[in-house]
Design a protein around this motif. Sequence first.
Motif, PDB file in Angstrom:
ATOM      1  N   TYR A 143      55.878  46.521  49.676  1.00  0.00           N
ATOM      2  CA  TYR A 143      54.577  46.326  49.331  1.00  0.00           C
ATOM      3  C   TYR A 143      53.946  45.722  48.013  1.00  0.00           C
ATOM      4  O   TYR A 143      53.212  45.135  48.059  1.00  0.00           O
ATOM      5  CB  TYR A 143      53.647  47.555  49.468  1.00  0.00           C
ATOM      6  CG  TYR A 143      53.553  48.078  50.981  1.00  0.00           C
ATOM      7  CD1 TYR A 143      53.347  47.034  52.009  1.00  0.00           C
ATOM      8  CD2 TYR A 143      53.550  49.471  51.438  1.00  0.00           C
ATOM      9  CE1 TYR A 143      53.171  47.424  53.268  1.00  0.00           C
ATOM     10  CE2 TYR A 143      53.566  49.707  52.671  1.00  0.00           C
ATOM     11  CZ  TYR A 143      53.331  48.773  53.626  1.00  0.00           C
ATOM     12  OH  TYR A 143      53.135  49.232  55.010  1.00  0.00           O
ATOM     13  N   ARG A 144      54.681  46.275  46.880  1.00  0.00           N
ATOM     14  CA  ARG A 144      54.172  45.689  45.489  1.00  0.00           C
ATOM     15  C   ARG A 144      54.700  44.258  45.563  1.00  0.00           C
ATOM     16  O   ARG A 144      53.751  43.437  44.716  1.00  0.00           O
ATOM     17  CB  ARG A 144      55.287  46.614  44.558  1.00  0.00           C
ATOM     18  CG  ARG A 144      54.437  47.990  44.333  1.00  0.00           C
ATOM     19  CD  ARG A 144      55.240  48.685  43.129  1.00  0.00           C
ATOM     20  NE  ARG A 144      55.017  50.283  43.249  1.00  0.00           N
ATOM     21  CZ  ARG A 144      55.691  50.937  42.985  1.00  0.00           C
ATOM     22  NH1 ARG A 144      57.071  50.820  42.831  1.00  0.00           N
ATOM     23  NH2 ARG A 144      55.275  52.351  42.762  1.00  0.00           N
ATOM     24  N   ARG A 145      55.771  43.777  45.915  1.00  0.00           N
ATOM     25  CA  ARG A 145      56.108  42.569  45.999  1.00  0.00           C
ATOM     26  C   ARG A 145      55.222  41.582  46.751  1.00  0.00           C
ATOM     27  O   ARG A 145      54.618  40.642  46.246  1.00  0.00           O
ATOM     28  CB  ARG A 145      57.478  42.322  46.642  1.00  0.00           C
ATOM     29  CG  ARG A 145      58.703  42.700  45.396  1.00  0.00           C
ATOM     30  CD  ARG A 145      60.225  42.243  46.268  1.00  0.00           C
ATOM     31  NE  ARG A 145      61.089  42.816  45.286  1.00  0.00           N
ATOM     32  CZ  ARG A 145      62.381  42.771  45.510  1.00  0.00           C
ATOM     33  NH1 ARG A 145      62.662  42.209  46.668  1.00  0.00           N
ATOM     34  NH2 ARG A 145      63.204  43.122  44.681  1.00  0.00           N
ATOM     35  N   ILE A 146      54.844  42.144  48.029  1.00  0.00           N
ATOM     36  CA  ILE A 146      53.964  41.406  48.640  1.00  0.00           C
ATOM     37  C   ILE A 146      52.400  41.313  47.951  1.00  0.00           C
ATOM     38  O   ILE A 146      51.885  40.132  47.909  1.00  0.00           O
ATOM     39  CB  ILE A 146      53.595  42.013  49.956  1.00  0.00           C
ATOM     40  CG1 ILE A 146      54.711  41.892  50.979  1.00  0.00           C
ATOM     41  CG2 ILE A 146      52.260  41.452  50.649  1.00  0.00           C
ATOM     42  CD1 ILE A 146      54.995  42.750  52.106  1.00  0.00           C
TER      43      ILE A 146
ATOM     44  N   ILE B  34      48.616  38.087  44.724  1.00  0.00           N
ATOM     45  CA  ILE B  34      47.675  37.556  43.418  1.00  0.00           C
ATOM     46  C   ILE B  34      48.305  36.424  42.932  1.00  0.00           C
ATOM     47  O   ILE B  34      47.252  35.698  42.572  1.00  0.00           O
ATOM     48  CB  ILE B  34      47.833  38.870  42.400  1.00  0.00           C
ATOM     49  CG1 ILE B  34      47.172  40.248  43.188  1.00  0.00           C
ATOM     50  CG2 ILE B  34      47.250  38.572  41.272  1.00  0.00           C
ATOM     51  CD1 ILE B  34      45.882  40.060  43.388  1.00  0.00           C
ATOM     52  N   VAL B  35      49.384  36.291  42.721  1.00  0.00           N
ATOM     53  CA  VAL B  35      49.833  34.910  42.254  1.00  0.00           C
ATOM     54  C   VAL B  35      49.491  33.474  43.096  1.00  0.00           C
ATOM     55  O   VAL B  35      48.941  32.762  42.451  1.00  0.00           O
ATOM     56  CB  VAL B  35      51.371  35.061  42.022  1.00  0.00           C
ATOM     57  CG1 VAL B  35      52.059  33.579  41.755  1.00  0.00           C
ATOM     58  CG2 VAL B  35      51.771  35.995  40.918  1.00  0.00           C
ATOM     59  N   SER B  36      49.610  33.825  44.436  1.00  0.00           N
ATOM     60  CA  SER B  36      49.131  32.747  45.242  1.00  0.00           C
ATOM     61  C   SER B  36      47.651  32.477  45.164  1.00  0.00           C
ATOM     62  O   SER B  36      47.165  31.345  45.218  1.00  0.00           O
ATOM     63  CB  SER B  36      49.445  33.317  46.838  1.00  0.00           C
ATOM     64  OG  SER B  36      50.831  33.419  46.913  1.00  0.00           O
ATOM     65  N   MET B  37      46.973  33.525  45.034  1.00  0.00           N
ATOM     66  CA  MET B  37      45.302  33.279  45.015  1.00  0.00           C
ATOM     67  C   MET B  37      45.091  32.563  43.650  1.00  0.00           C
ATOM     68  O   MET B  37      44.189  31.782  43.704  1.00  0.00           O
ATOM     69  CB  MET B  37      44.683  34.768  44.993  1.00  0.00           C
ATOM     70  CG  MET B  37      44.340  35.055  46.430  1.00  0.00           C
ATOM     71  SD  MET B  37      43.464  36.679  46.698  1.00  0.00           S
ATOM     72  CE  MET B  37      44.390  37.951  46.015  1.00  0.00           C
ATOM     73  N   LEU B  38      45.501  33.191  42.601  1.00  0.00           N
ATOM     74  CA  LEU B  38      45.275  32.636  41.198  1.00  0.00           C
ATOM     75  C   LEU B  38      45.579  31.157  41.335  1.00  0.00           C
ATOM     76  O   LEU B  38      45.220  30.088  40.668  1.00  0.00           O
ATOM     77  CB  LEU B  38      45.962  33.406  40.170  1.00  0.00           C
ATOM     78  CG  LEU B  38      45.231  34.776  39.869  1.00  0.00           C
ATOM     79  CD1 LEU B  38      46.224  35.242  38.647  1.00  0.00           C
ATOM     80  CD2 LEU B  38      44.061  34.516  39.346  1.00  0.00           C
ATOM     81  N   THR B  39      46.939  30.696  41.800  1.00  0.00           N
ATOM     82  CA  THR B  39      47.466  29.573  41.954  1.00  0.00           C
ATOM     83  C   THR B  39      46.449  28.559  42.745  1.00  0.00           C
ATOM     84  O   THR B  39      45.923  27.446  42.216  1.00  0.00           O
ATOM     85  CB  THR B  39      48.808  29.337  42.428  1.00  0.00           C
ATOM     86  OG1 THR B  39      49.784  30.138  41.667  1.00  0.00           O
ATOM     87  CG2 THR B  39      49.303  27.858  42.414  1.00  0.00           C
ATOM     88  N   SER B  40      46.034  29.170  43.782  1.00  0.00           N
ATOM     89  CA  SER B  40      44.949  28.430  44.859  1.00  0.00           C
ATOM     90  C   SER B  40      43.669  28.171  43.936  1.00  0.00           C
ATOM     91  O   SER B  40      43.309  27.001  44.041  1.00  0.00           O
ATOM     92  CB  SER B  40      44.735  29.236  45.905  1.00  0.00           C
ATOM     93  OG  SER B  40      45.958  29.321  46.769  1.00  0.00           O
TER      94      SER B  40
END
Length: 168
Positions: free
Chosen positions: A106-109, A114-120
């Motif tokens: 769950y932590r990894r997901i 979060i990283v995906s949203m910031l990158t987007s």
Amino acid sequence: RRPPRSTLFPYTTLFRSHIKYAYILDESNNIMVSDDLKMYGKKLSDSISFNSFNSTKTLEQLYYDELLKQKILDISSPLSVAGKRWGTLKVGFSLDFIKPIILKHYRRIFLFAIVSMLTSVLIINYVFSHLTKPLKKLTANIRGISSNSEFKHFDVETVGEVGELTRE
């Protein structure tokens, strides 16, 4: 020389400590083979064993063990030879060891989200600023023309519709 068993099968010791029972039951639901010799010959009459005994396919059942104070996953499968059923194999696993593994995933997901949203957001910001840059330049030049009575030529270097509009 063979490596130690734990390096050949790294999860063997992990799972062995979480196996709560392993039984082979006969056709009357009596324990024929057990990991605990005291259980040999005892008849299992609980509802989990009854469901296992009556099932014609592999069955997974989850229940809470009051003595151990933990959830147990009971996996049972009918044993048959030449189409004749002669018993049932039952293994019970504690699910307590899975909780930290699930929490870790769950932590990894969450971190990945979060990283995906910031990158987007960064990519979208870059693309929109790149797309709107010629429009902003064109708007500024048009405002300059409307305030002056003389005609000024201005260049907007883009290959899209905005570039065509400025070349006209």
